[in-house]
Write an enzyme that holds these catalytic residues in place. Structure first.
Site, PDB file in Angstrom:
ATOM      1  N   GLN A  71      48.538 -35.120  26.943  1.00  9.36           N
ATOM      2  CA  GLN A  71      47.722 -36.176  27.528  1.00  9.36           C
ATOM      3  C   GLN A  71      46.475 -36.460  26.695  1.00  9.36           C
ATOM      4  O   GLN A  71      46.036 -35.639  25.888  1.00  9.36           O
ATOM      5  CB  GLN A  71      47.287 -35.789  28.942  1.00  9.36           C
ATOM      6  CG  GLN A  71      48.413 -35.772  29.956  1.00  9.36           C
ATOM      7  CD  GLN A  71      47.897 -35.500  31.351  1.00  9.36           C
ATOM      8  OE1 GLN A  71      47.890 -34.383  31.815  1.00  9.36           O
ATOM      9  NE2 GLN A  71      47.440 -36.546  32.030  1.00  9.36           N
ATOM     10  N   HIS A  72      45.915 -37.644  26.932  1.00 11.65           N
ATOM     11  CA  HIS A  72      44.562 -38.021  26.509  1.00 11.65           C
ATOM     12  C   HIS A  72      44.384 -38.322  25.028  1.00 11.65           C
ATOM     13  O   HIS A  72      43.369 -38.891  24.648  1.00 11.65           O
ATOM     14  CB  HIS A  72      43.527 -36.951  26.882  1.00 11.65           C
ATOM     15  CG  HIS A  72      43.626 -36.401  28.254  1.00 11.65           C
ATOM     16  ND1 HIS A  72      43.737 -37.202  29.371  1.00 11.65           N
ATOM     17  CD2 HIS A  72      43.650 -35.124  28.704  1.00 11.65           C
ATOM     18  CE1 HIS A  72      43.807 -36.434  30.452  1.00 11.65           C
ATOM     19  NE2 HIS A  72      43.765 -35.181  30.075  1.00 11.65           N
ATOM     20  N   ASP A 226      52.289 -34.667  29.792  1.00  9.58           N
ATOM     21  CA  ASP A 226      52.984 -33.381  29.874  1.00  9.58           C
ATOM     22  C   ASP A 226      52.919 -32.741  31.253  1.00  9.58           C
ATOM     23  O   ASP A 226      53.908 -32.178  31.728  1.00  9.58           O
ATOM     24  CB  ASP A 226      52.478 -32.410  28.797  1.00  9.58           C
ATOM     25  CG  ASP A 226      50.966 -32.286  28.747  1.00  9.58           C
ATOM     26  OD1 ASP A 226      50.261 -32.862  29.613  1.00  9.58           O
ATOM     27  OD2 ASP A 226      50.468 -31.609  27.823  1.00  9.58           O
TER      28      ASP A 226
END
Length: 468
Positions: A71-72, A226
């Site tokens: 992520q991110h 994820d």
């Protein structure tokens, strides 16, 4: 037998699993490593994906594919679709100052919770965009589109042509800081607050929707982040809390309603099924065990044996595991610490016990933060590489005060992506039922004194020293 493929492009590696679309049974798999660091060029992910696909026997016979990813991560593309600069990953903390600036500029933590269900910290994409604007203005000006790691890989699998074909899902979008699970839409004002100008953003697909396909014509699912993929792969439902101990530590719960936490401890993410995934993440998880094993000169199996040889509470020794700063609590400049070291506890066993207990105590605080927002907790599902450790399983049950369910080791992020791919094929209201195998339960007596000791010392850390 129809086959589907799921991809897990994580911080450390890329995994590909090919599964039976109806039952979820694993047919074959492959993997390839990623480079280390908190800044990685996306081309490295693409190269690893190609190697992992080859190791898994290719995708020629699969009916659908989906990608789960870390992520991110900030992936910036120019007007031609070329990567502007290496991606900043979730665990890159250089944007900590930017996060504080963004919080102030919108009017404080509550304004962010009301807008997007979270309070910015260095992990989230919007803070990395602000860092880019402030520190690399030329790169910021060149940026014509912003996407996440899983979005970029999905796009590349489809041929990677027009920026307008970028897609994502609500689970991963909810971790950017500029998509709201409350309104199910982008907050472009917050994107501009971060980067300084508007750009192309991926179209947000529904849980079983496909917006792209492989050159073979096989549909590509929306993919997801994820943690949402892992929850889907584990079959987590309302009342379940998934505690994952990998590169990061995560406690997330499937919830039927969105939540927001003004303290910033809990991020009010969406999940991959149309529900919600309140989540707490820590930077320091399995690598705390890596560090302890390295200090003691032992293997992970030996570290587990040592930890179980020492009494609960490690004789009063407590390890605060902020070895790389920390995301939750938000202490990006903190360091780790050992408290209560005495002559009689100066042994490998006591240090091993303190390391495992410290790591688990941080995750127990995360579980409590989720519970405090009214999310019911009826079952703990423990996953991740560290869940294979007998010491981790037993100490988790003792510290959390609950029985711990551990499914057999598996690639649950990739499995969740594959389950999403199978869902795309059915188009049903819910994903196909994929039963878990080899589930075991660990239940030991609670040890509340361990958390009490940890709580007494967890704020007693020193700041990271300036580089020489």
């Amino acid at each position: 037998m129809a086959l589907v493929a799921g991809i897990d492009s994580s911080t450390q590696s890329c995994k590909v699993v090919v599964c039976d679309a109806e039952t979820g049974a694993l047919v074959r798999s492959g993997s390839a490593p990623h480079p280390e660091g908190t800044e990685v060029h996306p081309d490295a992910w693409w190269e690893a994906l190609q190697a992992a696909i080859a190791a898994a026997g290719g995708l020629d016979d699969v009916a659908a594919v989906a990608v789960g990813g870390q992520q991110h991560g900030m992936v910036c593309l120019d007007e031609a679709g070329e990567v502007v600069r290496p991606a900043l990953l979730w665990n890159d903390t250089r944007s900590a100052r930017a996060a504080l600036d963004l919080i102030d500029e919108l009017g404080g933590p509550q304004a962010w919770v009301d807008a997007v269900g979270l309070v910015p910290v260095a992990s989230f994409t919007v803070t990395k965009l602000r860092w880019l604007r402030d520190h690399e203005p030329d790169s910021a000006r060149r940026t014509a589109a912003v996407c996440l790691p899983h979005d970029w890989l999905t796009w590349k699998l489809a041929g990677g042509t027009s920026l307008d074909t970028l897609v994502t899902d609500r689970g991963d979008a909810s971790g950017t800081g500029y998509w709201s699970p409350l309104t199910e839409d982008y907050r472009r004002d917050l994107l501009e607050l971060g980067l300084g100008h508007d750009v192309v953003l991926p179209r947000v697909l529904g849980p079983a929707e496909s917006g792209l396909s492989l050159p073979s014509g096989a549909p590509l699912g929306a993919g997801t982040g994820d943690n949402a993929a892992a929850a889907l792969g584990l079959g987590a439902v309302s009342g379940d809390v998934v505690v994952s101990i990998g590169t990061s530590g995560v406690a997330c719960a499937v919830a039927d309603q969105p939540v927001g936490d003004v303290t910033g401890a809990v991020a009010g993410f969406a999940d991959a099924t149309g529900r919600y995934l309140p989540l707490v993440a820590t930077l320091n998880a399995a690598r705390v065990l890596d560090a302890a094993a390295r200090m003691l000169g032992v293997t992970h199996a030996e570290l587990s044996d040592l930890a179980l040889a020492a009494p609960a509470g490690a004789g009063g020794m407590a390890l605060v595991p902020y070895l790389e700063g920390e995301r939750t609590p938000n202490k990006p400049e903190a360091t780790g610490a050992i408290h209560g070291l005495r002559l009689e506890t100066s042994t490998p066993a006591y240090l091993a016990r303190a390391a495992v207990e410290g790591m688990i105590c941080g995750l127990a605080d995360a579980v409590d933060a989720v519970r405090a927002l009214g999310t019911p907790i009826e079952r703990i599902i423990l996953v991740g590489g560290a869940a294979r450790s007998a010491a981790v399983r037993e100490i988790a049950s003792a510290v959390l005060g609950l029985p711990v369910t551990v499914p057999e080791p598996g690639e649950y992020v990739a499995r969740g992506a594959a389950r999403q791919a199978a869902w795309v094929l059915t188009g049903a209201a819910e994903p196909p039922a994929w039963p878990l195998e080899g589930v075991v339960e660990t239940r030991v007596d609670p040890t509340p004194q361990v958390r009490e000791r940890y709580a007494a010392v967890r704020e007693m850390t020193a700041p990271r020293p300036e580089p020489a």
